[in-house]
Scaffold this motif. Structure first.
Motif, short mmCIF file in Angstrom:
data_model
loop_
_atom_site.label_atom_id
_atom_site.label_comp_id
_atom_site.label_asym_id
_atom_site.label_seq_id
_atom_site.Cartn_x
_atom_site.Cartn_y
_atom_site.Cartn_z
N GLU A 8 -73.46 13.35 -42.43
CA GLU A 8 -72.23 13.99 -42.95
C GLU A 8 -71.13 14.38 -41.75
O GLU A 8 -71.64 14.89 -40.71
CB GLU A 8 -72.60 15.43 -43.94
N ARG A 10 -68.15 16.98 -41.55
CA ARG A 10 -67.45 17.81 -42.24
C ARG A 10 -66.04 18.12 -41.62
O ARG A 10 -65.88 18.44 -40.33
CB ARG A 10 -68.28 19.44 -42.31
N THR A 11 -64.90 18.21 -42.27
CA THR A 11 -63.66 17.94 -41.85
C THR A 11 -62.76 18.94 -42.31
O THR A 11 -62.96 19.79 -43.51
CB THR A 11 -63.18 16.45 -42.04
N ARG A 53 -63.46 18.03 -48.13
CA ARG A 53 -63.59 18.34 -46.48
C ARG A 53 -64.98 17.84 -46.19
O ARG A 53 -65.54 18.37 -45.07
CB ARG A 53 -63.72 19.90 -46.54
N ARG A 54 -65.25 16.68 -46.52
CA ARG A 54 -66.30 15.89 -46.19
C ARG A 54 -66.44 14.46 -46.53
O ARG A 54 -66.13 14.05 -47.38
CB ARG A 54 -67.78 16.77 -46.61
N ALA A 56 -69.71 11.64 -46.42
CA ALA A 56 -71.17 11.60 -46.23
C ALA A 56 -71.88 10.51 -46.93
O ALA A 56 -71.08 9.75 -47.80
CB ALA A 56 -71.83 12.91 -46.66
N VAL A 161 -62.47 17.42 -37.17
CA VAL A 161 -64.04 17.50 -37.39
C VAL A 161 -64.72 18.42 -37.11
O VAL A 161 -64.65 18.76 -35.94
CB VAL A 161 -64.55 16.10 -37.22
N THR A 186 -74.73 22.52 -43.51
CA THR A 186 -72.91 22.31 -43.63
C THR A 186 -72.52 23.68 -44.49
O THR A 186 -73.32 24.72 -44.59
CB THR A 186 -73.04 21.10 -44.47
N ALA A 217 -70.09 16.64 -54.60
CA ALA A 217 -69.95 15.73 -53.32
C ALA A 217 -69.56 14.24 -53.77
O ALA A 217 -68.67 13.67 -53.13
CB ALA A 217 -71.25 15.82 -52.31
N GLU A 256 -63.27 20.36 -54.93
CA GLU A 256 -64.49 20.16 -54.59
C GLU A 256 -65.06 20.50 -55.97
O GLU A 256 -66.35 20.08 -56.08
CB GLU A 256 -64.98 21.14 -53.35
#
Length: 687
Positions: A8, A10-11, A53-54, A56, A161, A186, A217, A256
């Protein structure tokens, strides 16, 4: 040990229109790297995750260690590596590069010859040694047009990131990517989750994010949830959702934890054309408008919130307040625009540059109007109405509403024309002259609209091509390919000829403004586009045969294609096609393009006499079939002369020594060729 592998990144908030592609590309890159490293089998099972925001990926059944590999490095051939009882420099260099002696090399057959080889067992490396580089390579392949730096870091990515997870089963895989060290935790939703989410198993990723982090996700799962929520809410209001291309994907990429809410706006705004309101809601606010069973907009809409609240009234009221301001702007533009007629705006078109080599917009409108007057009689349309529609077609470009929403050009012109008291057909044509806007879009259903649509697209195509802006590769800034396809579809629907229209369009430009070969170049370009269009439905050789016949009336194309498709399936087709190819070659070799008179007295052989009589008898029957557009019959009757064609080529020497006899036989073949190719060039049919 085999176990699931989780990665993953995460940004900060990722670009919504690119999110899904970024997720798919990252997963594909990681899987490709694992395959090359031989850490997964031939059957790959993996899941892609992409949220605001991710990014993966979870790859199932990944090895913790590569298997040992038997490696064979091939060197020079035995002949080139050993000469006069001594190793050559090539062989010595090969051994030296592998840090072995010549005695340690073996000789193998590479399938062509015997070669020297170095064989050894390469010990497998652990996943922890390989994974960081695999991920780095996958990141480099992402479709990111513009990267950014963050903080004091020298690394770049589409967005900053802040976290990296790399887990294999229950173990954290050590490594560093983008300056971040791998970890097993995370963060969840920005507002609905505060605690770190620590993973005990890589396979638990999606479920833990859902339960603890309030993050769905999976892009696909979030999209499905949103769509289901929208449909449920719409059904409660006995309405339908007005979806826009890409809007559902974009909203999916913005949230999300999606929550669908109902909201509304003042009913007075429904006095504004619904296209304006719908575009405002969809484009500016990412809302989903609602339509009643008659397709009319109602004053309720749906929004997708990223927050879950026991009482969402404040969320709803906040969105309604923002939309009210937007709709007020649209209402203001609409009322202001109606204070001036479309006709009164025409002089200002002269102030708008169309292209520095083609003049201003007023000059372009003059050309479209003149061309519309030429096309209208071809379609049995009212010339005066066609000219009026063409004259007003671009006037709405100067309105405030179209200035705010360029997508509404034509649509607003229709509303303003009706408000001005223009003829209803003229108003409809103003809207429809932009149709078709894209591949597969509907054609104008108004005859005046068809006239102006043809004139508009022909003027664009001829003008832009004529000043040298010809499409190359994937570069087509003036959308000439799209204009060409739109023109072709309309010509096929209305049985019009291409060449006269291209010439008529060219005639509207001043002498010397366009390149001399413009019409010929555009015609060749359009026929190539037409072939591509037709190959979506018909076999390539069938299309080539019909297009090879240089059909002028494009309305006949479908009937000709259907007829040739049936003819191709007949048992005589292959022989006749082969004979036609032979005729082509003989005529080409003799440079015989005009038809000299055939002298029956010079036809000495029974086979050529029989072919002449059969060909002469065919002529009126084929011409009658063509006149009725019965192309199937025009082709089917050819099967009756197959035996005579076969006998002719078996018994007759075409290129006789006697010039008179030779050219008489060639004239017979030219006559035969014209009969055989009356519908299509059947020589181009494949077996």
């Amino acid at each position: 040990m085999n176990a699931p592998l989780l990665i993953e990144l995460r940004t900060e908030e990722l670009p919504p229109k690119a999110l899904n592609q970024l997720g798919e590309s990252l997963a594909a890159g990681v899987v490709e790297g694992l395959e090359k490293a031989q850490l997964i089998g031939s059957v790959v099972d993996y899941e892609v995750f992409a949220a605001p925001r991710r990014l993966a990926v979870l790859v199932h059944d990944v090895k913790s260690m590569q298997d040992d590999q038997h490696v064979i490095k091939k060197g020079p051939s035995v002949a080139a590596g050993w000469q006069d009882g001594e190793p050559t420099k090539a062989l010595q260099g090969f051994a030296r590069s592998n840090q072995v002696t010549i005695e340690q090399l073996s000789q193998i057959n590479d399938g062509k010859q015997m070669v020297f080889a170095y064989e050894f067992t390469q010990e497998g490396q652990p996943l922890s040694v390989l994974l960081s580089e695999i991920l780095n390579q996958a990141i480099k392949k992402l479709p990111i047009p513009k990267v950014m730096h963050w903080g004091s870091s020298t690394f770049t990515f589409v967005r900053p990131v802040h976290g990296l997870v790399m887990m294999h089963g229950s173990e954290t895989v050590a490594g560093s990517v983008l300056g971040l060290t791998s970890q097993n935790w995370t963060l969840g939703h920005r507002f609905l989750s505060e605690e770190k989410i620590v993973f005990q198993q890589a396979a638990d990723y999606a479920q833990q994010l859902l339960n603890e982090g309030k993050v769905v996700a999976s892009f696909a799962e979030r999209k499905a949830r949103i769509e289901e929520g929208l449909q449920t809410a719409a059904s409660e209001l006995d309405a339908e959702v007005a979806f826009a291309d890409g809007l559902l994907d974009e909203v999916t990429a913005l949230v999300e934890w999606p929550v669908v809410l109902q909201a509304g706006f003042d009913e007075r705004f429904l006095q504004v054309p619904q296209e304006c309101l719908i575009l405002t809601m969809q484009q500016n606010q990412k809302y989903f408008p609602l339509l009643n069973t008659n397709g009319k907009l109602i004053n309720r809409f749906l929004l997708v919130s990223n927050l879950q609240a026991d009482n969402p009234i404040h969320i709803i009221e906040g969105n309604e307040r923002v939309l009210r301001a937007r709709l007020s702007d649209a209402e203001f533009f609409f009322k202001q625009d109606q204070k001036s007629t479309l006709a009164s705006r025409l002089p200002k078109l002269a102030d708008v540059v169309y292209h520095n080599k083609l003049g201003n917009l007023a000059e372009r409108v003059e050309r479209i109007t003149a061309l519309s007057a030429t096309i209208a009689p071809m379609l049995g349309a009212d010339v005066a109405l066609a000219k009026r529609a063409a004259l007003l077609a671009k006037a709405d470009l100067l309105t405030d509403m179209v200035g705010e929403f360029p997508e509404l050009q034509g649509t607003m012109g229709k509303y303003y024309a009706l408000h001005d008291g223009e003829n209803a057909e003229v108003a409809t044509a103003i809207e429809q002259h932009y149709w078709p806007r894209f591949a597969g879009d509907e054609l104008p259903d108004n005859i005046i609209g068809t006239v102006v649509a043809l004139a508009d697209k022909l003027e664009t195509l001829i003008g832009i091509w004529g000043i040298g802006l010809i499409p190359t590769g994937d570069k087509d800034p003036y959308a000439l390919r799209r204009s060409a396809l739109g023109i072709l579809r309309m010509l096929m629907q209305h049985n019009l000829r291409l060449t006269p229209l291209l010439q008529a369009a060219a005639n509207t430009f001043p002498t010397g403004q366009l390149a001399d070969d413009t019409v010929a170049g555009v015609e060749e370009f359009m026929r190539a586009r037409l072939a591509v269009l037709l190959q979506n439905t018909y076999a390539q050789d069938v299309v080539a045969a019909v297009m090879g016949g240089k059909v002028e009336n494009l309305g006949e194309l479908t009937a000709r294609l259907e007829a040739v498709s049936v003819f191709k399936s007949l048992p005589e087709a292959n022989t006749l096609a082969a004979a036609n190819k032979r005729v082509h070659n003989l005529l080409k070799k003799a440079h015989l393009s005009s038809l000299p008179a055939i002298n029956p007295e010079l036809l000495h052989e029974p086979a050529e006499q029989a072919l002449y009589q059969a060909t002469e008898a065919l002529a009126p029957e084929i011409q009658a079939a063509l006149a009725k557009q019965d192309f199937q019959h025009a082709l089917t009757v050819l099967t009756g002369i197959k035996a005579k064609v076969d006998a002719f080529f078996t018994d007759v020497m075409v290129m006789a020594e006697d010039e008179a006899i030779k050219y008489n036989r060639l004239a017979l073949l030219l006559l035969l060729s014209r009969q055989m190719n009356a519908v299509a060039d059947i020589a181009l049919l494949n077996e």
